[in-house]
Design a protein around this motif. Structure first.
Motif, PDB file in Angstrom:
ATOM      1  N   UNK A 196     -22.536 -61.891  64.866  1.00 59.62           N
ATOM      2  CA  UNK A 196     -21.177 -61.652  64.372  1.00 59.62           C
ATOM      3  C   UNK A 196     -20.552 -62.938  63.828  1.00 59.62           C
ATOM      4  N   UNK A 197     -20.630 -63.997  64.639  1.00 56.01           N
ATOM      5  CA  UNK A 197     -19.967 -65.252  64.266  1.00 56.01           C
ATOM      6  C   UNK A 197     -20.519 -65.849  62.981  1.00 56.01           C
ATOM      7  N   UNK A 198     -21.864 -65.793  62.812  1.00 53.53           N
ATOM      8  CA  UNK A 198     -22.466 -66.457  61.662  1.00 53.53           C
ATOM      9  C   UNK A 198     -22.865 -65.490  60.561  1.00 53.53           C
ATOM     10  N   UNK A 199     -22.546 -64.195  60.735  1.00 54.66           N
ATOM     11  CA  UNK A 199     -22.827 -63.209  59.699  1.00 54.66           C
ATOM     12  C   UNK A 199     -24.311 -63.052  59.432  1.00 54.66           C
ATOM     13  N   UNK A 200     -25.108 -63.074  60.507  1.00 53.98           N
ATOM     14  CA  UNK A 200     -26.569 -62.938  60.369  1.00 53.98           C
ATOM     15  C   UNK A 200     -26.969 -61.612  61.016  1.00 53.98           C
ATOM     16  N   UNK A 201     -27.671 -60.762  60.283  1.00 57.62           N
ATOM     17  CA  UNK A 201     -28.019 -59.444  60.824  1.00 57.62           C
ATOM     18  C   UNK A 201     -28.657 -59.534  62.201  1.00 57.62           C
ATOM     19  N   UNK A 202     -28.274 -58.602  63.060  1.00 61.28           N
ATOM     20  CA  UNK A 202     -28.906 -58.540  64.372  1.00 61.28           C
ATOM     21  C   UNK A 202     -30.406 -58.261  64.189  1.00 61.28           C
ATOM     22  N   UNK A 203     -31.211 -59.003  64.931  1.00 57.13           N
ATOM     23  CA  UNK A 203     -32.667 -58.818  64.839  1.00 57.13           C
ATOM     24  C   UNK A 203     -33.320 -59.807  63.894  1.00 57.13           C
TER      25      UNK A 203
ATOM     26  N   UNK B  74     -20.055 -75.485  85.719  1.00 61.93           N
ATOM     27  CA  UNK B  74     -19.305 -74.440  84.992  1.00 61.93           C
ATOM     28  C   UNK B  74     -19.616 -74.391  83.491  1.00 61.93           C
ATOM     29  N   UNK B  75     -20.907 -74.452  83.190  1.00 62.72           N
ATOM     30  CA  UNK B  75     -21.369 -74.419  81.798  1.00 62.72           C
ATOM     31  C   UNK B  75     -22.457 -73.347  81.715  1.00 62.72           C
ATOM     32  N   UNK B  76     -22.218 -72.317  80.907  1.00 58.89           N
ATOM     33  CA  UNK B  76     -23.236 -71.280  80.750  1.00 58.89           C
ATOM     34  C   UNK B  76     -24.186 -71.699  79.629  1.00 58.89           C
ATOM     35  N   UNK B  77     -25.457 -71.450  79.826  1.00 62.18           N
ATOM     36  CA  UNK B  77     -26.458 -71.816  78.820  1.00 62.18           C
ATOM     37  C   UNK B  77     -27.023 -70.520  78.235  1.00 62.18           C
ATOM     38  N   UNK B  78     -26.827 -70.316  76.944  1.00 62.43           N
ATOM     39  CA  UNK B  78     -27.395 -69.140  76.278  1.00 62.43           C
ATOM     40  C   UNK B  78     -28.578 -69.599  75.435  1.00 62.43           C
ATOM     41  N   UNK B  79     -29.687 -68.872  75.564  1.00 62.68           N
ATOM     42  CA  UNK B  79     -30.883 -69.152  74.768  1.00 62.68           C
ATOM     43  C   UNK B  79     -31.104 -67.957  73.848  1.00 62.68           C
ATOM     44  N   UNK B  80     -31.345 -68.258  72.565  1.00 66.07           N
ATOM     45  CA  UNK B  80     -31.518 -67.160  71.592  1.00 66.07           C
ATOM     46  C   UNK B  80     -32.844 -67.302  70.846  1.00 66.07           C
ATOM     47  N   UNK B  81     -33.615 -66.209  70.867  1.00 66.27           N
ATOM     48  CA  UNK B  81     -34.851 -66.147  70.083  1.00 66.27           C
ATOM     49  C   UNK B  81     -34.653 -65.357  68.806  1.00 66.27           C
ATOM     50  N   UNK B  82     -33.690 -64.454  68.812  1.00 66.80           N
ATOM     51  CA  UNK B  82     -33.358 -63.632  67.643  1.00 66.80           C
ATOM     52  C   UNK B  82     -31.841 -63.615  67.497  1.00 66.80           C
ATOM     53  N   UNK B  83     -31.376 -63.355  66.297  1.00 67.34           N
ATOM     54  CA  UNK B  83     -29.937 -63.201  66.094  1.00 67.34           C
ATOM     55  C   UNK B  83     -29.477 -61.884  66.740  1.00 67.34           C
TER      56      UNK B  83
END
Ligand code: UDP
Length: 233
Positions: free
Chosen positions: A101-108, A86-95
């Protein structure tokens, strides 16, 4: 049809023909914001089943262990009955999305390294982010399982970044779920435009569920574009 074991927001899980298999049916229903926004798009289930099938077969071909057994219809797939972690794993290559939203970093925005995040798979709690010690403290997964999931997620990311790039799509981020099956951790659930952010490299057009979340255009058109490109590869 056999007994429904679980009805999720966009999938139904039934008992399969053997004891240790299940049949997952992809529904036309789409939800966002933890179920607050909901709609139905006829044909969405078949598109997600087809796209997820292409991706899982590509991953299997490159050594990733998955739950996939075989397609059983346009919208249903037969899978190994794993014990879902019951643990989802999110992988991010870009904001994007929640991270932007959470870290105030522009999308993209570019990131200095690939981000791997864990969150608690719980609709009632809104899938809160969790760190490793919180996960092990609650016994959701142990250290070695978390390490395996993160390693596997990074391998999958590299394969999929290249796979999507070959059809002119940037994989900005995506979500994975894993399960325990015969002493191994295998990839479960789905990988589709419902669970990924997919951006057209040439135009920046969103081809994923953000079309629905943010009213950016016809959802089926985006999903069909992803399917057509991957299918004709
Ligand atoms: N995602 C998902 N299911 C979830 C949460 C996220 O499939 O319950 C996917 C989402 O489609 C995106 C990635 O995981 O590709 C990162 O999502 P984010 O944390 O930014 O969530 P958001 O705030 O956008 O829902």
């Amino acid at each position: 049809m056999s007994e429904v074991l679980l009805k999720g927001k966009s999938k139904v899980v039934r008992q399969g023909v053997c004891d240790d298999s299940l049949v997952i049916e992809f529904l036309d229903c789409v939800t966002a914001f933890n179920g607050d926004k909901k709609a139905e798009f006829v044909g969405k289930g078949a598109l997600c089943a087809a796209i997820s099938g292409i991706i899982f077969r590509h991953l299997e071909k490159h050594g990733i262990k998955t739950h996939l057994i075989k397609d059983v219809s346009e919208t249903s797939v037969s899978v190994k009955k794993a014990d879902i972690i019951p643990v989802e794993v999110v992988v991010r290559n870009k904001s994007a999305g929640g991270f932007a939203k959470k870290y105030g970093v522009d999308e993209g925005s570019s990131l200095k390294n690939v981000v791997v995040e864990f969150s608690y798979k719980s609709d009632t709690l809104g899938d809160p982010l969790m760190n490793e010690s919180q996960i092990t403290a609650l016994g959701l997964a142990d250290q070695s399982e978390l390490r395996d999931m993160a390693d596997e997620a990074l391998k999958i990311n590299q394969l999929l970044v290249n796979f999507f790039a070959s059809v002119g799509i940037e994989l900005a981020d995506f979500k994975l779920e894993f399960g325990r099956y015969q002493d191994e951790i295998i990839l479960c659930d789905e990988i589709s435009p419902d669970s990924c952010r997919l951006w057209d490299i040439a135009t920046g057009e969103r081809l994923d569920k953000d079309r629905f979340r943010r009213d950016l255009g016809d959802l089926l058109e985006g999903y069909a574009e992803v399917f057509n490109r991957l299918n004709s590869r």
